[in-house]
Design a protein around this motif. Structure first.
Motif, PDB file in Angstrom:
ATOM      1  N   ALA A  24       0.773  -1.440  -0.092  1.00  0.00           N
ATOM      2  CA  ALA A  24       0.050   0.017  -0.214  1.00  0.00           C
ATOM      3  C   ALA A  24       0.985   1.251   0.011  1.00  0.00           C
ATOM      4  CB  ALA A  24      -1.026   0.026   1.020  1.00  0.00           C
ATOM      5  N   ALA A  28       0.898   4.064  -2.810  1.00  0.00           N
ATOM      6  CA  ALA A  28       0.791   5.636  -2.754  1.00  0.00           C
ATOM      7  C   ALA A  28       1.901   6.352  -3.191  1.00  0.00           C
ATOM      8  CB  ALA A  28       0.663   5.603  -1.148  1.00  0.00           C
ATOM      9  N   SER A 205      -4.318   8.091   1.983  1.00  0.00           N
ATOM     10  CA  SER A 205      -5.924   8.113   2.236  1.00  0.00           C
ATOM     11  C   SER A 205      -6.261   6.629   2.292  1.00  0.00           C
ATOM     12  CB  SER A 205      -6.723   8.778   1.188  1.00  0.00           C
ATOM     13  OG  SER A 205      -6.810   8.470  -0.172  1.00  0.00           O
ATOM     14  N   SER A 206      -5.472   5.679   1.283  1.00  0.00           N
ATOM     15  CA  SER A 206      -6.001   4.369   1.322  1.00  0.00           C
ATOM     16  C   SER A 206      -5.709   3.648   2.734  1.00  0.00           C
ATOM     17  CB  SER A 206      -5.331   3.688   0.164  1.00  0.00           C
ATOM     18  OG  SER A 206      -3.783   3.665   0.258  1.00  0.00           O
ATOM     19  N   ARG A 208      -6.520   2.475   6.258  1.00  0.00           N
ATOM     20  CA  ARG A 208      -7.560   2.794   7.055  1.00  0.00           C
ATOM     21  C   ARG A 208      -7.543   1.601   7.974  1.00  0.00           C
ATOM     22  NH1 ARG A 208      -8.414   7.102   5.429  1.00  0.00           N
ATOM     23  NH2 ARG A 208     -10.000   8.058   4.087  1.00  0.00           N
TER      24      ARG A 208
END
Length: 408
Positions: A24, A28, A205-206, A208
């Motif tokens: 991730a 990004a 923002s990915s 979480r």
């Protein structure tokens, strides 16, 4: 963190333990016009390929008319930078200031020699071991997970943590706590951007937070409750981030859990590799030779204990010369418990066992114990004219054992 001036082109590694968020974070960063990261591509493979590309230059430079033809072949000093950039331009369609790889466990792979024109940056992401181990088991073999599978997953998390601690404070290294990143996108965006010289055109923002169930329940749901105490030896599931932040700032390494009655076996194929911190050559049939002057193994106790212990060091070989053995000391957490010259003579190969009485120690779960073995006069057989072995040797250790002598 203040922005820093860094070289025009940099090799960027995004690493960490497997299942820690490297994919991730790599994705990004690849959003930026200034970043181009391969997916799990070995750094050494690329730079070895470049070395091969320019190997003909090395051969042809020996010819008298080389100067007439050097414009007709790849020349390292002239072309390596452009060739490297062209590879990433072909793959990503952009001219990036940061080229490199997203590669979990990168630190444990063979490392390349980086060219002088290329800077270096490493972003290491650390996620709590409960999530990492469970994620590794889910990915590979959750429903057939064995004790060995769980231990291997935890080992690679510990190995990554210790790498991050060893690099803490380096100007070209940034450790990112995943468990903080998922709740503080803006703060980590600034830290990462500053670390990369003011980079801004990427988003976190990915990331979480997806787990709101405590570790004990999640492990129970997957039928893995029996393995939870192994991880709890090294970490608290209800306060991991606070502990980890403090431990990282203090540069505290973590030792693999050691069960009561278990030996640290340094022979090939045994468990010693999980405990070696530094200073041993690769394990052989009879054990592992000490490398140079300082060696250490790390372990985390299974249970709390205060009292005397018996420490044994099983030695297979000593690097002797003219009948002289090696001057060694053994320490626990920096306190010397043994110092002597060790000689085997005709017993070399059959070995001996050092038995050391230690009046009092304090062992606690989540508190690493360091056993250090110092060889004050390592011997290099090649330099001494004794053979082709060009290693600095002291003693070959088969096993190390720590036995409690009290009931505290």
């Amino acid at each position: 963190m203040n922005q820093v001036t860094i070289p025009e082109i940099n090799w960027l590694v995004v690493g960490g333990a497997p299942r820690s968020g490297t994919t991730a974070l790599g994705a990004a960063l690849n959003e930026s016009a200034d970043v181009a990261l391969f997916h799990e591509y070995s750094s050494k493979v690329l730079f070895d390929a470049l070395t091969m590309l320019f190997s003909e230059e090395v051969r042809l430079r020996g010819q008298a008319d080389f100067d007439r033809y050097e414009r007709l072949m790849p020349i390292r000093s002239r072309d390596e930078k452009a060739v490297s950039q062209a590879v990433f331009r072909a793959v990503f369609g952009k001219d990036a200031r940061f080229i490199g790889t997203k590669f979990p466990g990168h630190h444990a792979w063979p490392q390349p020699s980086y060219p002088e024109w290329l800077g270096f940056r490493e972003i290491h992401i650390t996620r709590n071991p409960f999530d990492v181990v469970l994620s590794m088991l889910k990915k590979d073999h959750l429903h057939s997970a064995s004790q060995s599978d769980v231990e291997n997953a935890l080992y690679w998390w510990i190995h990554a943590w210790n790498h991050a601690v060893s690099r803490a404070g380096a100007a070209d290294f940034l450790n990112v706590f995943y468990d903080s990143l998922v709740t503080d996108h803006d703060g980590w965006h600034r830290k990462i951007g500053d670390f990369l010289g003011g980079l801004d055109d990427f988003s976190l923002s990915s990331f979480r937070s997806t787990n709101h169930v405590v570790a004990s329940e999640r492990y129970a749901q997957e039928g893995l409750s029996d393995y939870l105490p192994l991880i709890e030896c090294i970490a608290r599931h209800d306060g991991w981030l606070a502990d980890a932040t403090a431990d990282y700032a203090a540069k505290r390494k973590i030792g693999f859990p050691l069960r009561e009655g278990q030996d640290i076996d340094l022979c090939s194929g045994a468990n010693g590799w999980r405990y070696v911190d530094n200073g041993f050559y690769p394990a052989e049939r009879d054990g592992a030779w000490t490398r140079g002057s300082h060696t250490s193994v790390l372990f985390t106790p299974e249970r709390e204990y205060t009292g005397p212990v018996s420490l044994t060091v099983d030695i297979a070989w000593v690097a002797e010369h003219h009948g002289c053995g090696r001057d060694i000391s053994v320490s626990i957490d920096g306190s010397t418990v043994f110092r002597s010259v060790v000689t085997l003579g005709s017993r070399n190969g059959s070995g001996m066992t050092l038995g050391i009485f230690v009046p009092e120690v304090t062992f606690k779960p989540r508190s690493t114990v360091s056993l250090q073995l110092q060889v004050f006069d390592p011997l290099n057989p090649h330099r001494e004219g004794l053979g082709d072995d060009n290693r600095d040797l002291g003693i070959m250790v088969r096993k190390i054992s720590v036995s409690k002598l009290g009931t505290h």
